[in-house]
Design an enzyme around this catalytic site. Structure first.
Site, PDB file in Angstrom:
ATOM      1  CD  GLN A 136      -5.023   3.160   9.579  1.00  0.00           C
ATOM      2  OE1 GLN A 136      -5.815   2.939   8.689  1.00  0.00           O
ATOM      3  NE2 GLN A 136      -3.784   3.547   9.323  1.00  0.00           N
ATOM      4  NE  ARG A 295      -4.877  -0.835   7.543  1.00  0.00           N
ATOM      5  CZ  ARG A 295      -6.164  -0.528   7.369  1.00  0.00           C
ATOM      6  NH1 ARG A 295      -6.508   0.689   7.017  1.00  0.00           N
ATOM      7  NH2 ARG A 295      -7.113  -1.421   7.622  1.00  0.00           N
TER       8      ARG A 295
END
Ligand code: CP
Ligand code: NVA
Length: 307
Positions: A136, A295
């Protein structure tokens, strides 16, 4: 053409498994993937996914990343595999690493993730633990870099629970020399060992600030970031935490105290009107969906550098 350089560390269990240079390199590779400037193929490589907790973004972005790289994924459902029956991690890891080329694991304890890494002959990636969420953080700093081009002078304020996401932001902030301020209620501060590690990396630069006052933490900040108040596995604390976190919602009042060009980030999933108001979530300052897209690019880059 830019070529991915293999990371010195076999695994990516923590944000500290990359050096500052490696972190910048992954972001550069990720940017090139995003711009369709790279054509790296990991043909026939197989990524094994083990998710002991739910996931939308991490699971799908890893699957799509691997598919774009020409490889495949095997998504192991813990309840229908022997993992859920309690087969020892050391056995699962030794078997899976004979089939797969890399494993991405989402689980509770960081020590369980480390156990997988210890017994796996192939690289292991942290797809979130209770302690850290380093994949993340890669996408987060990629998003920040897209906005501000350089990390110099960026002030990142995280408001909310000092949990996995905040811990990884702290470690990456230290690695990259970004000022990080964390505002959380008393008793919900980030992990103290990780804070100490971050202070060590920052040396004496006074760039990490932990406070219980969100109003001072946001003053002049360039990035306001939040995460859910009750993380996966903490569902039974939801009611109590909603009381304790009262005043820690990112709303227009807090945003007005930040820099006028500040952006808003959230790792998702979000609870509107809890950690963030709907107005701010949907505002022009939000980069939340760019962050979610990143991501994919960041993990494509990570896989290219770890395999
Ligand atoms: N941010 C994040 O990790 O989302 P998922 O839980 O959907 O994977
Ligand atoms: N802190 C949250 C992050 C979700 C991506 C959790 O652990 O549930």
């Amino acid at each position: 053409m830019l070529n991915p350089i293999k990371l010195a560390s076999k695994n990516f269990l923590s944000s500290l498994d990359t050096s500052c240079e490696e972190f910048h390199h992954i972001l550069e590779i990720a940017k090139n993937f995003k711009n369709n400037d790279l054509n790296i193929k990991l043909k026939e490589k197989v990524l094994g996914l083990i998710f002991d907790k739910s996931s939308t973004r991490t699971r799908v972005s890893f699957q799509v990343a691997m598919s774009r790289l020409g490889g495949t994924t095997v998504d192991l459902n813990p309840t229908t595999s022997q993992i859920g029956r309690g087969e020892p991690i050391r056995d699962t890891a030794r078997v899976l690493s004979r089939y797969c080329d890399v494993l991405a694991i989402r689980t509770f304890k960081q020590t369980d993730l480390e156990e997988y890494a210890k017994w796996s002959s192939k690289p292991v990636i942290n797809a979130l633990t209770d302690l850290e969420h380093p994949c993340q953080a890669l996408a987060d700093f990629m998003t920040i870099k897209e906005e501000f081009l350089d990390f110099k002078d960026v002030v990142l304020t995280f408001i909310g629970d000092g949990n996995n996401v905040a811990n990884s932001l702290i470690l990456c902030g230290a690695l990259l020399g970004v000022e990080v301020r964390i505002a959380c209620p008393k008793g919900y501060e980030p992990n103290s060992l990780l804070i100490d590690k971050a202070y060590e990396i920052y040396k004496n630069k006074n760039l990490l600030k932990i406070t219980n006052d969100p109003k001072t933490a946001v003053l002049g900040a360039n990035v306001l970031y939040t995460d859910v108040w009750s993380s996966m596995g903490e569902e039974n604390q939801k009611d109590e935490k909603e009381k304790v976190f009262n005043g820690f919602t990112i709303d227009s009042d807090l945003v007005s105290k930040a820099d006028k060009d500040a952006i808003i980030l959230h790792c998702l999933p979000a609870y509107r009107s809890k950690e963030i108001t709907d107005e701010i979530f949907e505002s022009h300052k939000s980069r939340i969906f760019d962050q979610a897209e990143n991501r994919l690019h960041a993990q494509q880059a990570l896989l290219s550098c770890i395999l």
